[in-house]
Design an enzyme around this catalytic site. Structure first.
Site, short mmCIF file in Angstrom:
data_model
loop_
_atom_site.label_atom_id
_atom_site.label_comp_id
_atom_site.label_asym_id
_atom_site.label_seq_id
_atom_site.Cartn_x
_atom_site.Cartn_y
_atom_site.Cartn_z
N ARG A 119 0.63 -0.84 0.20
CA ARG A 119 -0.29 0.44 -0.07
C ARG A 119 1.01 1.39 -0.37
NH1 ARG A 119 -4.82 1.55 -1.04
NH2 ARG A 119 -6.12 2.75 0.74
N THR A 391 -9.35 0.41 -10.03
CA THR A 391 -8.36 -0.16 -9.54
C THR A 391 -8.84 -1.31 -10.01
OG1 THR A 391 -9.44 0.78 -7.50
CG2 THR A 391 -8.56 -1.75 -7.16
N ASN A 411 -6.04 4.46 -7.36
CA ASN A 411 -7.35 4.90 -6.42
C ASN A 411 -7.87 5.22 -7.07
OD1 ASN A 411 -8.62 5.63 -3.97
ND2 ASN A 411 -8.31 6.83 -3.59
N SER A 462 -7.49 1.02 3.53
CA SER A 462 -8.53 0.55 1.92
C SER A 462 -9.99 -0.26 2.31
CB SER A 462 -7.12 -0.40 0.94
OG SER A 462 -7.62 -0.73 0.56
N GLY A 483 -13.28 -1.03 -6.87
CA GLY A 483 -14.84 -0.29 -6.41
C GLY A 483 -14.40 0.06 -5.43
#
Ligand code: DON
Length: 579
Positions: A119, A391, A411, A462, A483
């Protein structure tokens, strides 16, 4: 099954475009010359197929075919995953990336689980109120557009960590992506539309022109060539992580920062490293489910929702009826309320994971549930879920039974709409996933508080939920989807479709979806959602809201006779490959 072919309008143009680059950089075409079955200028989208040994399902036919070829050449699912991630960074620029981040969840044949968090991370100069004006209100667009919206990218470091489990040299796994960038590939109608829709954004936010903005508008069948990206990938091929986090690429990133007030420094880039996280595991009706832990909320939400509904015999209520949807929504409401309060980067915030997924806690949470009666969420100034999100998820199972699920993102669609000049890739706008201010919704309408406030070095919460399922301790399914905040709900609905409603993987993926996230207190329904169920939900007191598609779910399942059933979502260009 209906197949869609994507092909070049002007086959001869390809060599002409690519020629100057080929001579200056003397790129070879080793991969595509050795794999003539994959033609970047003419390829087919395959939505569902069963393979003997190994399969990939991803957002793009070329990326899936590259992954399958890598496995056929002797690579395992980890080799394929690396090749697919780099290829998607070229052929699916809206979400495939090297300028973003993601999560990999894998299960090796020996049962070992690997959760890799690559991430993005808040730069050292980030601070809690960095997106607030002098009155304490969020500036419009600062966390979503331009360099300031970017977290430190994690994808390249992530791929290098995954390589520890792979068999083929990294250079070979990046090669297909380099060739796709240098020599181009043919784009589909939806890709052309995406690039055209973002043309002005790209120009406004980037310091220089890029491969994505040509004079004419893009059309299906055009060839997209990305010379700068090819060179960046080549640097990674030659120098590994240092080819991205140091040297010319790092210099380009930092230079792009200065164009629009970004704060990522050379030191931030050099210091970034992925982290291993212990996955979330739980049982649901004979199935063992494994999903991603914080800093993603995905696994906890999935565990909470499936455990909340487990005591009810949902299969008797039938699929997408008011009874089954209302039960599932009431679980969604409770889980998403916990998300806003309790979840954030576990290195900065004590996430009460054990309690949140414990039987005792979840029993209490559902105690006030009354079948057929709408619950209620605290009213707040909630935002609407953004429609053009993007995404990407891909699923792989190899011939030995290694399973890999990766969800990766910039994102928003095309991230912060900023192409790094000289390096040719798009940066993420992941900083918007932090809670900019307690109670103020982000682009997905999600609210949060201190657990997910901005701090230097922290990773933003996230919803991504790469998920694996085993049956009798044997590999069974790998699944996931994009999504935003709808992700855990989509995976939840997908799994319930397969487990309780006995659907095929493909059917469960394609069924119309619904989404409730506590606040706003309404149920989003995909356009094709059954009218009579919507009416019955309204009669129960639910607010419903129709919206376009959400997500693009891709999965691979092992059949009872050991074959790999791969399915790609009807909602996009998603496509499967294997052998
Ligand atoms: O990490 C998250 O939850 C979001 N940044 C994911 C964004 C996303 O899925 C957009 N896609 N459709």
């Amino acid at each position: 099954m209906k197949k869609r072919t994507i092909k070049s309008k002007l086959a001869i143009s390809i060599t002409l475009f690519a020629l100057p680059l080929m001579t200056t950089l003397s790129f070879g075409q080793d991969f595509f010359k050795a794999h003539t079955n994959i033609n970047p200028y003419q390829y087919e989208i395959a939505k569902e197929k069963t393979f003997e040994h190994a399969a990939v399902s991803s957002a793009h036919a070329l990326a899936s075919m590259v992954g399958a070829a890598i496995m056929q050449d002797g690579g395992n699912a980890f080799d394929a995953a690396i090749a697919v991630q780099f290829s998607l960074a070229v052929v699916f620029p809206a979400a495939g990336n090297i300028g973003g981040g993601g999560f990999m969840l894998a299960r090796k044949t020996n049962g070992e689980l690997i959760g890799l968090d690559y991430r993005e991370e808040a730069p050292a100069k980030a601070s809690r109120d960095m997106y607030l004006d002098e009155n304490g209100n969020p500036y419009p667009n600062k966390s979503t557009r331009g360099a300031m919206a970017s977290g430190i990218p994690g994808s390249v470091a992530g791929m290098l960590s995954i390589h520890a489990y792979a068999k083929i040299p990294l250079a070979k796994l990046i090669e297909p992506a380099i060739e796709l960038a240098a020599f181009g590939f043919v784009i589909s109608e939806s890709e052309a539309k995406g690039l055209n829709a973002n043309r002005n954004n790209f120009i406004k936010n980037s310091s220089s022109e890029s491969a994505f903005t040509k004079k004419e508008i893009w059309k299906a069948g055009d060839t997209l060539i990305q010379p700068e990206l090819a060179l960046t990938l080549k640097r990674i091929q030659e120098k590994g992580a240092a080819g991205f986090y140091e040297g010319p690429t790092a210099d380009y990133i930092v230079k792009e920062m200065s164009h629009s007030g970004g704060i990522i420094t050379l030191e931030d880039l050099k210091k970034y490293s992925p982290k291993f996280r212990k996955p979330i595991e739980f049982d649901y009706k004979d199935h063992h489910i494994i999903s991603f832990a914080p800093p993603s909320s995905g696994g906890i939400l999935l565990a909470q929702m499936m455990k909340l509904i487990a005591p009810f015999d949902i299969s008797k209520m039938e699929h997408n009826t008011a009874a089954s949807v209302s039960l599932m929504v009431e679980a969604q409401r409770r889980a998403y309320a916990d998300r806003a309060e309790h979840m954030g980067d576990p290195d900065f915030w004590k996430v009460p994971t054990k309690t949140l997924v414990s039987d005792h806690y979840l029993k209490q949470r559902m105690a006030d549930y009354q079948p057929g009666i709408k619950g209620s969420s605290k009213i707040t100034n909630a935002g609407q879920i953004h429609e053009s999100e993007q995404t990407t998820h891909f699923s792989i199972i190899d011939k030995e039974g290694n399973m890999v699920a990766i969800t990766t993102t910039l994102n928003d669609s095309y991230g912060n709409k900023t192409i790094v000049a000289g390096a040719g890739f798009i940066l993420n706008n992941e900083m918007d996933d932090f809670s900019l201010k307690a109670g103020v919704p982000n682009m997905y309408g999600a609210i949060g508080g201190i657990a997910n406030s901005i701090q230097a070095g922290k990773r933003m919460l996230s919803s991504m939920a790469p998920t694996l399922v085993t049956l009798n301790n044997k590999p069974y399914l790998t699944i996931g989807t994009p999504g935003g905040t709808t992700i855990p709900n989509q995976v939840y609905e997908g799994l319930i479709g397969i487990i309780d409603f006995k659907m095929s993987l493909k059917q469960s993926i394609d069924e119309p979806r619904f989404h409730h996230q506590w606040i706003p207190d309404n149920i989003m329904l995909e356009t094709e959602f059954p009218e009579e169920t919507e009416k019955a939900l309204k009669a129960m007191g639910y607010n419903t809201l129709k919206r376009g598609h959400f997500g693009r779910m891709d999965g691979v399942q092992i059949s009872s006779n050991g074959k790999r059933i791969a399915a790609g979502d009807k909602r996009g260009d998603d496509s499967v490959a294997g052998y």
